[in-house]
Write an enzyme that holds these catalytic residues in place. Structure first.
Site, PDB file in Angstrom:
ATOM      1  N   LYS A  13       0.385  -1.182  -0.344  1.00  0.00           N
ATOM      2  CA  LYS A  13       0.276  -0.146   0.034  1.00  0.00           C
ATOM      3  C   LYS A  13       0.944   1.258  -0.060  1.00  0.00           C
ATOM      4  O   LYS A  13       0.575   2.574  -0.181  1.00  0.00           O
ATOM      5  CB  LYS A  13      -1.091   0.124   1.609  1.00  0.00           C
ATOM      6  CG  LYS A  13      -2.208  -1.261   1.103  1.00  0.00           C
ATOM      7  CD  LYS A  13      -2.957  -1.357   2.151  1.00  0.00           C
ATOM      8  CE  LYS A  13      -2.688  -1.142   3.628  1.00  0.00           C
ATOM      9  NZ  LYS A  13      -1.612  -2.569   4.240  1.00  0.00           N
ATOM     10  N   ARG A  88     -10.042   0.752   8.667  1.00  0.00           N
ATOM     11  CA  ARG A  88      -9.923  -0.524   8.925  1.00  0.00           C
ATOM     12  C   ARG A  88     -10.703  -1.548  10.225  1.00  0.00           C
ATOM     13  O   ARG A  88     -10.075  -2.829   9.835  1.00  0.00           O
ATOM     14  CB  ARG A  88      -8.188  -0.213  10.093  1.00  0.00           C
ATOM     15  CG  ARG A  88      -7.165  -1.159   9.052  1.00  0.00           C
ATOM     16  CD  ARG A  88      -6.140  -0.242   9.874  1.00  0.00           C
ATOM     17  NE  ARG A  88      -5.270  -1.479   9.671  1.00  0.00           N
ATOM     18  CZ  ARG A  88      -3.754  -0.924   9.445  1.00  0.00           C
ATOM     19  NH1 ARG A  88      -3.888   0.588   7.785  1.00  0.00           N
ATOM     20  NH2 ARG A  88      -2.718  -1.082   9.153  1.00  0.00           N
ATOM     21  N   ARG A 122      11.371  -5.721   5.398  1.00  0.00           N
ATOM     22  CA  ARG A 122      11.490  -4.356   5.147  1.00  0.00           C
ATOM     23  C   ARG A 122      12.499  -3.847   5.478  1.00  0.00           C
ATOM     24  O   ARG A 122      12.555  -3.351   6.863  1.00  0.00           O
ATOM     25  CB  ARG A 122       9.914  -3.516   5.527  1.00  0.00           C
ATOM     26  CG  ARG A 122      10.053  -2.386   5.303  1.00  0.00           C
ATOM     27  CD  ARG A 122       8.317  -2.290   5.531  1.00  0.00           C
ATOM     28  NE  ARG A 122       7.666  -2.896   6.229  1.00  0.00           N
ATOM     29  CZ  ARG A 122       6.397  -2.678   6.550  1.00  0.00           C
ATOM     30  NH1 ARG A 122       5.919  -1.651   5.668  1.00  0.00           N
ATOM     31  NH2 ARG A 122       5.500  -2.817   7.785  1.00  0.00           N
ATOM     32  N   ARG A 153      10.693  -1.166  10.559  1.00  0.00           N
ATOM     33  CA  ARG A 153       9.865  -0.597  11.785  1.00  0.00           C
ATOM     34  C   ARG A 153       9.848  -1.880  12.880  1.00  0.00           C
ATOM     35  O   ARG A 153      10.221  -3.129  13.104  1.00  0.00           O
ATOM     36  CB  ARG A 153       8.561  -1.137  11.099  1.00  0.00           C
ATOM     37  CG  ARG A 153       7.815   0.735  10.948  1.00  0.00           C
ATOM     38  CD  ARG A 153       7.478   0.386   9.670  1.00  0.00           C
ATOM     39  NE  ARG A 153       5.963  -0.527  10.549  1.00  0.00           N
ATOM     40  CZ  ARG A 153       4.961  -0.513   9.520  1.00  0.00           C
ATOM     41  NH1 ARG A 153       4.653   0.556   8.017  1.00  0.00           N
ATOM     42  NH2 ARG A 153       3.737  -0.625   9.518  1.00  0.00           N
ATOM     43  N   ARG A 164      -0.670  -9.017  14.138  1.00  0.00           N
ATOM     44  CA  ARG A 164      -1.128  -7.364  12.654  1.00  0.00           C
ATOM     45  C   ARG A 164      -2.307  -8.195  11.261  1.00  0.00           C
ATOM     46  O   ARG A 164      -3.366  -8.080  10.691  1.00  0.00           O
ATOM     47  CB  ARG A 164      -0.280  -6.493  11.893  1.00  0.00           C
ATOM     48  CG  ARG A 164       0.865  -5.984  13.018  1.00  0.00           C
ATOM     49  CD  ARG A 164       1.758  -5.382  11.907  1.00  0.00           C
ATOM     50  NE  ARG A 164       1.523  -4.921  11.144  1.00  0.00           N
ATOM     51  CZ  ARG A 164       2.922  -4.470  10.111  1.00  0.00           C
ATOM     52  NH1 ARG A 164       4.110  -4.959  10.492  1.00  0.00           N
ATOM     53  NH2 ARG A 164       2.722  -4.150   9.043  1.00  0.00           N
TER      54      ARG A 164
HETATM   55  P1  AP5 Z   1       5.274  -1.803   2.069  1.00  0.00           P
HETATM   56  O1  AP5 Z   1       5.094  -0.808   0.239  1.00  0.00           O
HETATM   57  O2  AP5 Z   1       5.621  -0.920   3.356  1.00  0.00           O
HETATM   58  O3  AP5 Z   1       3.507  -2.027   2.629  1.00  0.00           O
HETATM   59  P2  AP5 Z   1       2.574  -2.382   3.260  1.00  0.00           P
HETATM   60  O4  AP5 Z   1       1.119  -2.745   2.544  1.00  0.00           O
HETATM   61  O5  AP5 Z   1       2.424  -0.163   3.070  1.00  0.00           O
HETATM   62  O6  AP5 Z   1       2.362  -2.630   4.418  1.00  0.00           O
HETATM   63  P3  AP5 Z   1       2.951  -1.853   6.023  1.00  0.00           P
HETATM   64  O7  AP5 Z   1       3.285  -2.689   7.225  1.00  0.00           O
HETATM   65  O8  AP5 Z   1       3.072  -0.431   6.422  1.00  0.00           O
HETATM   66  O9  AP5 Z   1       0.632  -2.397   6.427  1.00  0.00           O
HETATM   67  P4  AP5 Z   1      -0.048  -1.827   7.855  1.00  0.00           P
HETATM   68  O10 AP5 Z   1      -0.670  -1.788   7.757  1.00  0.00           O
HETATM   69  O11 AP5 Z   1       0.462  -2.916   8.940  1.00  0.00           O
HETATM   70  O12 AP5 Z   1       0.538  -0.891   8.559  1.00  0.00           O
HETATM   71  P5  AP5 Z   1       0.550   0.521   8.961  1.00  0.00           P
HETATM   72  O13 AP5 Z   1       1.211   1.505   9.293  1.00  0.00           O
HETATM   73  O14 AP5 Z   1      -0.594   1.238   8.008  1.00  0.00           O
HETATM   74  O15 AP5 Z   1       5.364  -3.002   1.220  1.00  0.00           O
HETATM   75  C1  AP5 Z   1       6.024  -4.117   2.160  1.00  0.00           C
HETATM   76  C2  AP5 Z   1       7.905  -4.365   1.765  1.00  0.00           C
HETATM   77  O16 AP5 Z   1       7.480  -5.146   0.577  1.00  0.00           O
HETATM   78  C3  AP5 Z   1       8.890  -3.690   1.685  1.00  0.00           C
HETATM   79  O17 AP5 Z   1       9.750  -3.509   1.794  1.00  0.00           O
HETATM   80  C4  AP5 Z   1       8.330  -3.552   0.308  1.00  0.00           C
HETATM   81  O18 AP5 Z   1       9.482  -3.677  -1.337  1.00  0.00           O
HETATM   82  C5  AP5 Z   1       8.340  -4.997  -0.513  1.00  0.00           C
HETATM   83  N1  AP5 Z   1       7.171  -4.975  -1.768  1.00  0.00           N
HETATM   84  C6  AP5 Z   1       5.813  -3.646  -1.736  1.00  0.00           C
HETATM   85  N2  AP5 Z   1       5.666  -4.456  -2.592  1.00  0.00           N
HETATM   86  C7  AP5 Z   1       5.791  -4.841  -3.500  1.00  0.00           C
HETATM   87  C8  AP5 Z   1       6.229  -6.130  -4.816  1.00  0.00           C
HETATM   88  N3  AP5 Z   1       4.666  -5.818  -5.969  1.00  0.00           N
HETATM   89  N4  AP5 Z   1       6.801  -7.213  -4.664  1.00  0.00           N
HETATM   90  C9  AP5 Z   1       7.618  -6.819  -4.120  1.00  0.00           C
HETATM   91  N5  AP5 Z   1       7.630  -6.915  -2.667  1.00  0.00           N
HETATM   92  C10 AP5 Z   1       7.302  -5.189  -2.734  1.00  0.00           C
HETATM   93  O19 AP5 Z   1      -0.021   0.407  10.804  1.00  0.00           O
HETATM   94  C11 AP5 Z   1       0.359  -0.167  11.835  1.00  0.00           C
HETATM   95  C12 AP5 Z   1       0.087  -0.076  12.527  1.00  0.00           C
HETATM   96  O20 AP5 Z   1      -0.747   1.514  13.244  1.00  0.00           O
HETATM   97  C13 AP5 Z   1      -1.191  -1.462  12.474  1.00  0.00           C
HETATM   98  O21 AP5 Z   1      -0.686  -2.030  12.933  1.00  0.00           O
HETATM   99  C14 AP5 Z   1      -2.444  -0.230  13.876  1.00  0.00           C
HETATM  100  O22 AP5 Z   1      -1.221  -0.742  15.628  1.00  0.00           O
HETATM  101  C15 AP5 Z   1      -2.501   1.014  13.315  1.00  0.00           C
HETATM  102  N6  AP5 Z   1      -2.662   1.533  12.580  1.00  0.00           N
HETATM  103  C16 AP5 Z   1      -2.803   2.525  11.447  1.00  0.00           C
HETATM  104  N7  AP5 Z   1      -3.810   2.528  10.616  1.00  0.00           N
HETATM  105  C17 AP5 Z   1      -4.694   2.249  11.491  1.00  0.00           C
HETATM  106  C18 AP5 Z   1      -6.429   2.326  11.221  1.00  0.00           C
HETATM  107  N8  AP5 Z   1      -6.674   2.430  10.752  1.00  0.00           N
HETATM  108  N9  AP5 Z   1      -6.969   2.106  12.612  1.00  0.00           N
HETATM  109  C19 AP5 Z   1      -6.875   1.168  13.985  1.00  0.00           C
HETATM  110  N10 AP5 Z   1      -4.854   1.330  13.938  1.00  0.00           N
HETATM  111  C20 AP5 Z   1      -4.057   1.942  13.048  1.00  0.00           C
HETATM  112 MG    MG Z   2       2.246   1.058   5.110  1.00  0.00          MG
END
Ligand code: AP5
Ligand code: MG
Length: 214
Positions: A13, A88, A122, A153, A164
């Protein structure tokens, strides 16, 4: 355009949002990034959110909804937004429909078995916030774009990743039905959902997303 990205942790994402938001000229709003910045700056929201991020659990709806409502009221969102990681839960989706409903919801699909290695590999740059995978890096510690220090991270440990993923399947995946209008959570008549295969090279995923927006 008002757009949001759904998808499990590690679906890509954030990686895709960087290019797509630049292409559409709308701000990329990641609630995860907002929480990590709040934690770094020890703001009241950061102090509240830290225990949830460290455990891999969702931050309570009321905290997230207030934060997003304030962010979407800023002038740079006048022509749209790209939300990454929000909503979410069904409660968050209902709140967003009341604040400023999205036009299109892109669900980036990647099978669970691919996600663990994406997340444990990552690395994020502390200076330019670039995101990489160790398989792309010559030096695991230095950002290939700006030379800044790369780090892992806090929540990219295997035990936190499984929490997660569970949170995603239990609380976030039902939104696919909410936005398609086909599931039990049918609320709208219009199908706003577009599904994109996220299990290919990032350039291919980018093309797939743009194709679905046309
Ligand atoms: P990346 O692009 O970083 O993936 P992502 O989908 O953004 O994954 P996240 O871990 O950021 O998602 P998340 O939803 O768990 O975390 P968030 O920060 O939102 O890519 C990942 C890896 O894959 C990288 O190494 C990249 O290089 C590689 N990659 C990418 N594309 C690829 C491809 N096509 N092929 C191969 N490799 C690839 O949330 C974190 C925390 O915040 C949550 O756990 C929660 O505690 C809190 N939080 C955030 N939003 C909310 C909400 N709305 N409600 C409640 N809590 C929330
Ligand atoms: Mg992300």
């Amino acid at each position: 355009m008002k757009l949001l990205f759904l998808g499990p942790p590690g679906a890509g994402k954030g990686t895709q949002a960087a290019g797509v938001s630049a292409h559409l000229k709308v701000p990329h709003i990641s609630t995860g990034d907002m929480f990590r910045s709040a934690i770094k700056n020890a703001t009241p929201v950061g102090l509240e959110a830290k225990k949830y991020l460290d455990a891999g659990e969702l931050v309570p709806d009321s905290v997230v909804i207030d934060m997003v409502r304030e962010r979407l009221s800023m002038p740079d969102c006048a022509n749209g937004y790209l939300l990454d990681g929000f909503p979410r839960t069904v409660e968050q989706a209902i709140a967003l429909d009341e604040i400023d409903a999205p036009d299109i919801v892109v669900d980036i699909e990647v099978p669970d078995e691919r996600l663990l290695s994406r997340l444990t590999g990552r690395r994020v740059c502390g200076k330019c916030q670039g995101t990489f995978h160790i398989s792309q890096l010559k030096d695991e510690h230095a950002c290939p774009l700006c030379g800044g220090a790369l780090s892992q991270r806090n929540d990219d440990k295997p035990e936190t990743i499984s929490t997660r993923l569970r949170a995603y399947h239990e609380q976030t995946e039902p939104l696919i039905g909410y936005y398609s209008g086909l599931g039990k959570l049918r609320r709208v008549e219009v199908n706003r959902l577009r599904t994109v295969d996220g299990d290919s090279r990032p350039e291919e995923v980018f093309k797939g997303i743009l194709a679905t927006l046309e």
